[in-house]
Design an enzyme around this catalytic site. Structure first.
Site, PDB file in Angstrom:
ATOM      1  CG  HIS A  59     -13.871  -3.234 -56.561  1.00  0.00           C
ATOM      2  ND1 HIS A  59     -13.265  -4.286 -57.207  1.00  0.00           N
ATOM      3  CD2 HIS A  59     -13.034  -2.864 -55.569  1.00  0.00           C
ATOM      4  CE1 HIS A  59     -12.107  -4.540 -56.614  1.00  0.00           C
ATOM      5  NE2 HIS A  59     -11.940  -3.687 -55.618  1.00  0.00           N
ATOM      6  CG  LEU A  60     -17.994  -1.862 -62.528  1.00  0.00           C
ATOM      7  CD1 LEU A  60     -18.079  -2.965 -63.567  1.00  0.00           C
ATOM      8  CD2 LEU A  60     -18.563  -0.559 -63.085  1.00  0.00           C
ATOM      9  CB  SER A  61     -20.277  -5.037 -57.393  1.00  0.00           C
ATOM     10  OG  SER A  61     -19.063  -5.729 -57.157  1.00  0.00           O
ATOM     11  CG  ASN A  71     -12.571  -3.314 -61.436  1.00  0.00           C
ATOM     12  OD1 ASN A  71     -12.278  -4.254 -60.704  1.00  0.00           O
ATOM     13  ND2 ASN A  71     -13.821  -3.072 -61.810  1.00  0.00           N
ATOM     14  NE  ARG A 115     -18.430 -10.766 -64.347  1.00  0.00           N
ATOM     15  CZ  ARG A 115     -17.364 -10.457 -63.606  1.00  0.00           C
ATOM     16  NH1 ARG A 115     -16.476  -9.594 -64.042  1.00  0.00           N
ATOM     17  NH2 ARG A 115     -17.186 -11.006 -62.431  1.00  0.00           N
ATOM     18  CE1 TYR A 160     -19.166  -6.898 -61.220  1.00  0.00           C
ATOM     19  CE2 TYR A 160     -20.348  -8.899 -61.824  1.00  0.00           C
ATOM     20  CZ  TYR A 160     -19.342  -8.268 -61.114  1.00  0.00           C
ATOM     21  OH  TYR A 160     -18.518  -9.001 -60.296  1.00  0.00           O
ATOM     22  NE  ARG A 219     -20.768  -9.404 -55.979  1.00  0.00           N
ATOM     23  CZ  ARG A 219     -20.120  -9.576 -57.126  1.00  0.00           C
ATOM     24  NH1 ARG A 219     -19.285  -8.628 -57.552  1.00  0.00           N
ATOM     25  NH2 ARG A 219     -20.280 -10.673 -57.845  1.00  0.00           N
ATOM     26  CD  GLU A 274      -9.062  -2.290 -54.236  1.00  0.00           C
ATOM     27  OE1 GLU A 274      -8.375  -1.862 -53.275  1.00  0.00           O
ATOM     28  OE2 GLU A 274      -9.695  -3.361 -54.188  1.00  0.00           O
ATOM     29  N   PRO A 331      -9.740  -9.347 -65.205  1.00  0.00           N
ATOM     30  CG  PRO A 331      -9.435 -11.260 -63.915  1.00  0.00           C
ATOM     31  CD  PRO A 331      -8.905  -9.865 -64.117  1.00  0.00           C
ATOM     32  CG  ASN A 332     -14.035 -13.039 -66.120  1.00  0.00           C
ATOM     33  OD1 ASN A 332     -13.989 -13.707 -67.145  1.00  0.00           O
ATOM     34  ND2 ASN A 332     -13.535 -13.478 -64.965  1.00  0.00           N
ATOM     35  CG  HIS A 357     -11.373 -10.991 -54.301  1.00  0.00           C
ATOM     36  ND1 HIS A 357     -11.770  -9.894 -53.575  1.00  0.00           N
ATOM     37  CD2 HIS A 357     -12.167 -11.005 -55.409  1.00  0.00           C
ATOM     38  CE1 HIS A 357     -12.779  -9.284 -54.209  1.00  0.00           C
ATOM     39  NE2 HIS A 357     -13.032  -9.935 -55.327  1.00  0.00           N
ATOM     40  CB  ALA A 409     -11.537 -12.582 -59.879  1.00  0.00           C
ATOM     41  CG  ASP A 457       4.576  -8.286 -54.133  1.00  0.00           C
ATOM     42  OD1 ASP A 457       4.082  -7.771 -53.109  1.00  0.00           O
ATOM     43  OD2 ASP A 457       5.087  -9.425 -54.150  1.00  0.00           O
ATOM     44  NE  ARG A 468     -17.953 -11.875 -55.660  1.00  0.00           N
ATOM     45  CZ  ARG A 468     -17.500 -12.273 -56.857  1.00  0.00           C
ATOM     46  NH1 ARG A 468     -16.462 -11.698 -57.410  1.00  0.00           N
ATOM     47  NH2 ARG A 468     -18.115 -13.250 -57.516  1.00  0.00           N
TER      48      ARG A 468
HETATM   49  C1  DQA Z   1     -15.342  -6.416 -59.358  1.00  0.00           C
HETATM   50  C2  DQA Z   1     -15.636  -7.188 -58.069  1.00  0.00           C
HETATM   51  C3  DQA Z   1     -14.837  -8.480 -58.035  1.00  0.00           C
HETATM   52  O1  DQA Z   1     -15.145  -9.210 -56.836  1.00  0.00           O
HETATM   53  C4  DQA Z   1     -15.208  -9.355 -59.205  1.00  0.00           C
HETATM   54  O2  DQA Z   1     -14.412 -10.525 -59.228  1.00  0.00           O
HETATM   55  C5  DQA Z   1     -15.140  -8.650 -60.516  1.00  0.00           C
HETATM   56  C6  DQA Z   1     -15.558  -7.259 -60.596  1.00  0.00           C
HETATM   57  C7  DQA Z   1     -16.224  -5.167 -59.491  1.00  0.00           C
HETATM   58  O3  DQA Z   1     -15.882  -4.300 -60.303  1.00  0.00           O
HETATM   59  O4  DQA Z   1     -17.266  -5.071 -58.843  1.00  0.00           O
HETATM   60  O5  DQA Z   1     -14.824  -9.244 -61.537  1.00  0.00           O
HETATM   61  O6  DQA Z   1     -13.985  -5.983 -59.310  1.00  0.00           O
END
Ligand code: DQA
Length: 147
Positions: free
Chosen positions: A99-101, A73, A17, A22, A106, A97, A9-10, A79, A76, A86, A110
């Site tokens: 993540h950009l950040s 990725n 953002r 990001y 953070r 897995e 999501p997002n 978490h 959210a 599952d 997270r």
């Molecule tokens: C994220 C890190 C997550 O904590 C956050 O909710 C995101 C992006 C990242 O790519 O850094 O939406 O997965």
């Protein structure tokens, strides 16, 4: 080698953002960067994004059935989504897995990933290169060694 690159999501709204977290790339540019990196490595990617937990679970089921490696990725959902965990646990090829950040640098909420325990590994904090590094890791894992 074909790889599913799933985004939660997002992430389709990256340009809206916090760019300090990001970066500057919108999702389309990020997708192009992933595709270009994959081509260089001789990997075929299918890049998808959804804000919907159910959709991501169904894509993980598809990957399990087709024995496809996955770069995920979970955004959210990382978490707290035990349902995605599952589904990821049933994968039949490696899961990475990304993540950009760097979530560990953070907010405290997270710092927990419910996904990491079922992933081969996690790459976080390198912006778009997190995906590129995940592709390199998969290429090496699956014997598609980079020359
Ligand atoms: C994220 C890190 C997550 O904590 C956050 O909710 C995101 C992006 C990242 O790519 O850094 O939406 O997965």
């Amino acid at each position: 080698m074909k790889v599913l690159v799933l985004n939660g999501p997002n992430l389709a709204r990256l340009d809206l953002r916090d760019s300090a977290i990001y970066g500057q790339m919108n999702f389309q540019k990020l997708s192009e960067y992933i595709s270009d990196s994959a081509s260089e490595l001789g990997i075929e990617v299918d890049i998808r994004q959804s804000d919907d937990e159910v959709q991501i679970i169904h894509w993980l089921h598809e990957a399990a059935d087709l024995k496809l490696p996955v770069i995920l990725n979970p955004a959210a959902f990382t978490h707290y989504s035990y349902a995605i965990r599952d589904a990821a646990e049933m994968l039949t090829a490696p899961l990475i897995e990304v993540h950009l950040s760097n979530p560990m640098a953070r907010e405290e909420f997270r710092h927990t990933s419910v996904i990491s325990g079922v992933a081969k590994g996690t790459i976080a904090g390198f912006g778009p290169d997190s995906y590129r590094l995940a592709l390199i890791a998969l290429a090496q894992l699956l014997g598609n060694i980079v020359s």
